[in-house]
Design a protein around this motif. Structure first.
Motif, PDB file in Angstrom:
ATOM      1  N   LEU A 154      20.849  45.099  44.351  1.00 22.97           N
ATOM      2  CA  LEU A 154      21.782  45.531  43.155  1.00 22.97           C
ATOM      3  C   LEU A 154      22.955  45.604  43.209  1.00 22.97           C
ATOM      4  CD1 LEU A 154      19.225  48.557  42.314  1.00 22.97           C
ATOM      5  CD2 LEU A 154      18.990  46.245  41.536  1.00 22.97           C
ATOM      6  N   GLU A 156      26.436  47.089  41.789  1.00 23.74           N
ATOM      7  CA  GLU A 156      26.956  48.293  41.178  1.00 23.74           C
ATOM      8  C   GLU A 156      27.620  47.739  39.847  1.00 23.74           C
ATOM      9  OE1 GLU A 156      29.175  51.192  43.182  1.00 23.74           O
ATOM     10  OE2 GLU A 156      27.679  51.407  45.009  1.00 23.74           O
ATOM     11  N   LYS A 208      17.970  41.542  54.043  1.00 28.06           N
ATOM     12  CA  LYS A 208      19.003  42.123  53.219  1.00 28.06           C
ATOM     13  C   LYS A 208      20.223  42.165  54.020  1.00 28.06           C
ATOM     14  CE  LYS A 208      21.342  45.010  50.945  1.00 28.06           C
ATOM     15  NZ  LYS A 208      21.254  46.250  50.104  1.00 28.06           N
ATOM     16  N   ASN A 212      23.615  40.189  52.628  1.00 25.69           N
ATOM     17  CA  ASN A 212      25.171  40.794  52.141  1.00 25.69           C
ATOM     18  C   ASN A 212      26.271  40.006  53.181  1.00 25.69           C
ATOM     19  OD1 ASN A 212      24.512  42.612  50.313  1.00 25.69           O
ATOM     20  ND2 ASN A 212      24.258  44.419  51.478  1.00 25.69           N
ATOM     21  N   LEU A 215      27.090  36.885  51.796  1.00 27.13           N
ATOM     22  CA  LEU A 215      28.228  37.270  50.726  1.00 27.13           C
ATOM     23  C   LEU A 215      29.686  37.369  51.111  1.00 27.13           C
ATOM     24  CD1 LEU A 215      25.789  38.660  47.945  1.00 27.13           C
ATOM     25  CD2 LEU A 215      26.692  36.238  48.040  1.00 27.13           C
ATOM     26  N   PHE A 253      30.944  34.240  43.796  1.00 25.26           N
ATOM     27  CA  PHE A 253      31.606  35.024  45.152  1.00 25.26           C
ATOM     28  C   PHE A 253      32.493  34.098  45.598  1.00 25.26           C
ATOM     29  CE2 PHE A 253      29.897  38.870  45.971  1.00 25.26           C
ATOM     30  CZ  PHE A 253      28.790  39.100  44.926  1.00 25.26           C
ATOM     31  N   LEU A 254      33.210  33.107  44.742  1.00 27.82           N
ATOM     32  CA  LEU A 254      34.308  32.415  45.386  1.00 27.82           C
ATOM     33  C   LEU A 254      35.515  32.838  44.533  1.00 27.82           C
ATOM     34  CD1 LEU A 254      33.005  28.741  45.503  1.00 27.82           C
ATOM     35  CD2 LEU A 254      33.335  30.298  47.218  1.00 27.82           C
ATOM     36  N   GLY A 261      35.171  45.396  49.103  1.00 28.42           N
ATOM     37  CA  GLY A 261      34.822  46.681  49.339  1.00 28.42           C
ATOM     38  C   GLY A 261      33.336  47.254  48.999  1.00 28.42           C
ATOM     39  N   CYS A 264      28.405  48.630  50.262  1.00 31.46           N
ATOM     40  CA  CYS A 264      27.767  47.816  51.256  1.00 31.46           C
ATOM     41  C   CYS A 264      28.095  46.987  52.241  1.00 31.46           C
ATOM     42  CB  CYS A 264      26.597  46.859  50.063  1.00 31.46           C
ATOM     43  SG  CYS A 264      25.321  47.869  49.438  1.00 31.46           S
ATOM     44  N   PHE A 265      29.051  45.903  51.596  1.00 23.55           N
ATOM     45  CA  PHE A 265      29.560  45.040  52.538  1.00 23.55           C
ATOM     46  C   PHE A 265      30.174  45.434  53.730  1.00 23.55           C
ATOM     47  CE2 PHE A 265      29.888  41.520  48.745  1.00 23.55           C
ATOM     48  CZ  PHE A 265      28.368  41.441  48.745  1.00 23.55           C
ATOM     49  N   LYS A 325      35.370  47.634  42.380  1.00 24.84           N
ATOM     50  CA  LYS A 325      35.089  46.455  41.530  1.00 24.84           C
ATOM     51  C   LYS A 325      35.048  47.283  40.161  1.00 24.84           C
ATOM     52  CE  LYS A 325      30.581  45.576  41.164  1.00 24.84           C
ATOM     53  NZ  LYS A 325      29.311  44.752  41.335  1.00 24.84           N
ATOM     54  N   ARG A 415      43.572  39.766  40.958  1.00 24.72           N
ATOM     55  CA  ARG A 415      42.546  39.122  40.704  1.00 24.72           C
ATOM     56  C   ARG A 415      42.501  37.743  40.116  1.00 24.72           C
ATOM     57  NH1 ARG A 415      38.235  41.926  43.695  1.00 24.72           N
ATOM     58  NH2 ARG A 415      38.776  44.199  43.571  1.00 24.72           N
TER      59      ARG A 415
HETATM   60  C1  UDX Z   1      26.651  44.203  46.918  1.00 24.20           C
HETATM   61  C2  UDX Z   1      25.692  43.050  46.728  1.00 24.20           C
HETATM   62  O1  UDX Z   1      26.148  41.978  45.690  1.00 24.20           O
HETATM   63  C3  UDX Z   1      24.272  43.686  46.397  1.00 24.20           C
HETATM   64  O2  UDX Z   1      23.378  42.647  46.412  1.00 24.20           O
HETATM   65  C4  UDX Z   1      23.781  44.553  47.333  1.00 24.20           C
HETATM   66  O3  UDX Z   1      22.428  45.091  47.146  1.00 24.20           O
HETATM   67  C5  UDX Z   1      24.861  45.660  47.677  1.00 24.20           C
HETATM   68  O4  UDX Z   1      26.021  44.782  47.724  1.00 24.20           O
HETATM   69  P1  UDX Z   1      28.110  45.540  45.084  1.00 24.20           P
HETATM   70  O5  UDX Z   1      28.659  46.267  46.523  1.00 24.20           O
HETATM   71  O6  UDX Z   1      27.703  46.434  43.906  1.00 24.20           O
HETATM   72  O7  UDX Z   1      26.819  44.891  45.654  1.00 24.20           O
HETATM   73  O8  UDX Z   1      29.301  44.538  44.735  1.00 24.20           O
HETATM   74  P2  UDX Z   1      29.378  43.050  44.426  1.00 24.20           P
HETATM   75  O9  UDX Z   1      29.515  42.620  43.143  1.00 24.20           O
HETATM   76  O10 UDX Z   1      28.606  42.193  45.414  1.00 24.20           O
HETATM   77  O11 UDX Z   1      31.057  43.026  45.136  1.00 24.20           O
HETATM   78  C6  UDX Z   1      31.293  43.562  46.397  1.00 24.20           C
HETATM   79  C7  UDX Z   1      33.050  43.478  46.479  1.00 24.20           C
HETATM   80  O12 UDX Z   1      33.201  42.250  46.854  1.00 24.20           O
HETATM   81  C8  UDX Z   1      33.692  44.058  45.408  1.00 24.20           C
HETATM   82  O13 UDX Z   1      34.847  44.600  46.125  1.00 24.20           O
HETATM   83  C9  UDX Z   1      34.133  42.685  44.811  1.00 24.20           C
HETATM   84  O14 UDX Z   1      35.417  42.991  44.322  1.00 24.20           O
HETATM   85  C10 UDX Z   1      34.327  41.567  45.912  1.00 24.20           C
HETATM   86  N1  UDX Z   1      34.271  40.313  45.276  1.00 24.20           N
HETATM   87  C11 UDX Z   1      33.129  39.777  44.779  1.00 24.20           C
HETATM   88  C12 UDX Z   1      35.294  39.465  45.487  1.00 24.20           C
HETATM   89  O15 UDX Z   1      36.162  39.697  46.208  1.00 24.20           O
HETATM   90  N2  UDX Z   1      35.077  38.108  45.249  1.00 24.20           N
HETATM   91  C13 UDX Z   1      33.985  37.632  44.663  1.00 24.20           C
HETATM   92  O16 UDX Z   1      34.036  36.308  44.231  1.00 24.20           O
HETATM   93  C14 UDX Z   1      32.813  38.512  44.607  1.00 24.20           C
END
Ligand code: UDX
Length: 436
Positions: A154, A156, A208, A212, A215, A253-254, A261, A264-265, A325, A415
Motif C-alpha cells: 500500500l 500512503e 516485499k 521496495n 523501487l 517511479f522515474l 522518504g 518503508c523505503f 509525499k 519536484r
Molecule cells: C511504499 C511502496 O510504494 C509501497 O508499495 C509499500 O508498501 C510501502 O512503501 P509509500 O512509502 O507510501 O509506499 O510511498 P511511495 O509512493 O512509494 O513513495 C516513497 C517515496 O519515494 C516518497 O518520498 C516519494 O516522494 C518518493 N518518490 C516516489 C520519488 O522521489 N520519485 C518517484 O518517482 C516516486
C-alpha cells in the motif's frame, strides 16, 4: 470470514477496514487504549484519504469493531493478521525490531481455539513467520494453526485504492488449508481478476523487501541521472519519458526529487541489507541506492544554497510541503527533516507550510522554524521559495500573487512541478532537479 487484526497502525487499520468493506467481520485490536477509544468514537488517528468514511460505514454496519482485548477477537477468528510495527531497531544497526511481532504471537497463542491461520502482514525479515510459529507452539502446544505471510504493497495517500485494486496479492503459505482461507478472504478481488501469487512463506517475506528495494533503486537511479542531466545540460523530465515508455522499464517511479522518504523505503532497504549480510551475501545495488539517497538530500541543500547566491545565511526561505509525499501527514524519514535543519544551521530563516503535516513536523524539526497556515502567507517577504512536496494545492499557485509578495524572485522546485518558462517568464529564477 471472521478476522482479528492485531495492530491499528497504518497497515492494520487500512487492511482491517478494507476487509470489512469486502463483507468480512473484523475486530481490530490494539494495546493503546487511547487509540481504541478514539477509533470507537469514529475518529481516525492518521490522515488517509477516504479512510474515515469507510471506517464509519463499516463500524455502523457492524462489520468493524475495535478492542484492546485479544480474548474478544482471537478465539472465533478464521484468521489473525499481525500488523504491528516493525521499526528500525533502536540499537541503530539497521535491523528490523521484531519485539512487537513476537509479543503479539505469544499473547494471541493462548486465545487460539479452533483452526486459525496466523498471517504476518507487517514487513518482516525472512524467517519471521517460522519464529512466530515456534512461539505459538511453545506457548500453546494444543493450538491448531498454520502461519502465512501476506505482504502489503500500500502507498500512503492512495492506500484504499491500492487495496481495492492491487496489481497482485502475494500469499506465502505452507498448507492447502491456509491457502484456502486466504483465497477466501481475498475472493472479492479475485472476482475482479486480481492475480493471487501463491508462494512459499520465505518467498513472500522476501518479495516485499525486493519490491521496495527495487523501487528505491529506481528512484535513486533517476536522481543520479538527474544530476548527470544538470552536468551536461540535458532535461531529465524528457529523458524519463524517453526511457519510461519502454515497457520493460516503465514510467512509474522515474520522478527525480529530494530523495525518497517515508515509513518503508528507508527502513526496509536497511533491514534487507542486514538480513543479506547474515547469509554472507551482499546487495551492492541496494547499498548504492541508499547512499545515493543520502547524497541526494545533501545535494538539495547545495542546490538551495547555490540558488541563493552561495550562502543561505540571513536569507528567508519559504518551504512548501514538509511530508515525504503528498496526501499524508506522515513525517517519517521525510527529506525535509534532513534538508531544513542543514539550512537552519547555516543561518537561514525558515517559514514553512504543509496542508497536513505541520503538527507532526513540529515533533521532528528543530526550534526556530516558523509554521504558517497559508501557502501564500508563507511566501511573503521570502528570498526564495522551495517546493519540497508536490501537494495538489501547490501545483497551480497564483504566480503573479507570489511575485508581488516575495522579496527576491527565486523558485526552487524540488519536484519539477512547474514548467520553468512559466516562472522565468515572470522574472523568477527557476531551479528544478535535473533540468535547466
Ligand atoms: C511504499 C511502496 O510504494 C509501497 O508499495 C509499500 O508498501 C510501502 O512503501 P509509500 O512509502 O507510501 O509506499 O510511498 P511511495 O509512493 O512509494 O513513495 C516513497 C517515496 O519515494 C516518497 O518520498 C516519494 O516522494 C518518493 N518518490 C516516489 C520519488 O522521489 N520519485 C518517484 O518517482 C516516486
Amino acid at each position: 470470514m471472521k478476522i482479528a487484526m492485531i495492530g491499528t497502525g497504518y497497515v492494520g487499520l487500512v487492511t482491517g477496514t478494507c476487509f470489512a468493506e469486502f463483507g468480512h467481520h473484523i475486530i481490530c485490536v490494539d494495546k493503546l487504549e487511547d487509540k481504541i477509544t478514539t477509533l470507537k468514537q469514529g475518529k481516525i488517528p492518521i490522515y488517509e484519504p477516504g479512510l474515515d468514511v469507510m471506517v464509519a460505514k463499516n463500524a455502523a454496519e457492524g462489520r468493524l469493531q475495535f478492542t484492546t482485548d485479544l480474548a474478544e477477537a482471537v478465539p472465533d477468528a478464521d484468521a489473525v493478521f499481525i500488523a504491528v510495527g516493525t521499526p528500525t531497531s533502536r540499537r541503530g544497526d539497521g535491523y528490523a525490531d521484531l519485539t512487537y511481532i513476537y509479543a503479539a504471537a505469544q499473547e494471541l497463542a493462548e486465545h487460539l481455539e479452533n483452526y486459525t491461520v496466523i498471517v504476518d502482514k507487517s514487513t518482516v525479515p525472512v524467517g519471521t513467520a517460522r519464529q512466530v510459529s515456534r512461539i505459538i507452539k511453545e506457548t500453546n502446544p494444543e493450538a491448531d494453526f498454520d502461519v502465512a505471510s501476506n505482504p502489503e504493497f500500500l502507498r500512503e495517500g492512495a492506500a484504499i485504492a491500492d487495496f481495492m485494486r492491487p496489481d497482485r496479492v502475494v500469499i506465502g503459505v505452507e498448507s492447502e488449508r491456509s491457502e484456502q482461507v486466504l483465497r477466501e478472504i481475498y475472493q472479492p478481488l479475485y472476482l475482479r481478476d486480481t492475480p493471487i501469487v501463491s508462494t512459499s512463506i520465505e518467498t513472500a517475506e522476501l518479495t516485499k523487501y525486493a519490491a521496495n528495494a527495487f523501487l528505491a533503486v529506481k528512484i535513486s537511479f533517476i536522481n543520479e541521472i538527474a544530476s548527470i542531466c544538470e552536468a551536461v545540460g540535458a532535461n531529465v523530465v524528457d529523458l524519463a519519458k524517453g526511457i519510461g515508455m519502454d515497457r520493460r522499464i516503465g514510467s512509474k517511479f522515474l520522478h527525480p526529487g529530494p530523495g525518497y522518504g517515508g515509513s518503508c523505503f528507508p527502513k526496509d532497504t536497511l533491514a534487507l541489507m542486514r538480513l543479506v549480510q547474515e547469509y554472507g551475501e551482499s546487495l551492492r545495488i541496494i547499498e548504492a541506492a541508499v547512499e545515493v539517497n543520502a547524497a541526494q538530500k545533501a545535494r538539495m541543500v547545495k542546490k538551495i544554497r547555490d540558488a541563493l547566491g552561495g550562502s543561505e545565511a540571513g536569507k528567508t526561505i519559504a518551504v512548501l510541503g514538509l511530508t515525504f509525499k503528498p496526501e499524508t501527514d506522515d513525517m517519517r524519514d521525510a527529506p525535509a527533516l534532513t534538508i531544513l535543519p542543514a539550512l537552519l544551521e547555516k543561518g537561514a530563516s525558515l517559514r514553512v507550510h504543509d496542508p497536513k503535516g505541520m503538527e507532526e513536523a513540529k515533533n521532528f524539526l528543530p526550534n526556530g522554524v516558523e509554521y504558517v497556515d497559508d501557502a501564500y502567507t508563507v511566501c511573503q517577504g521570502a528570498d526564495a521559495v522551495v517546493l519540497m512536496t508536490e501537494w495538489n494545492q501547490y501545483r497551480a499557485l497564483d504566480l503573479e500573487r507570489l511575485k508581488a509578495s516575495m522579496k527576491e524572485l527565486i523558485f526552487i522546485d524540488l519536484r519539477n512541478v512547474y514548467e520553468p518558462a512559466s516562472l522565468t517568464g515572470l522574472g523568477f529564477k527557476y531551479v528544478g532537479v535535473g533540468r535547466k
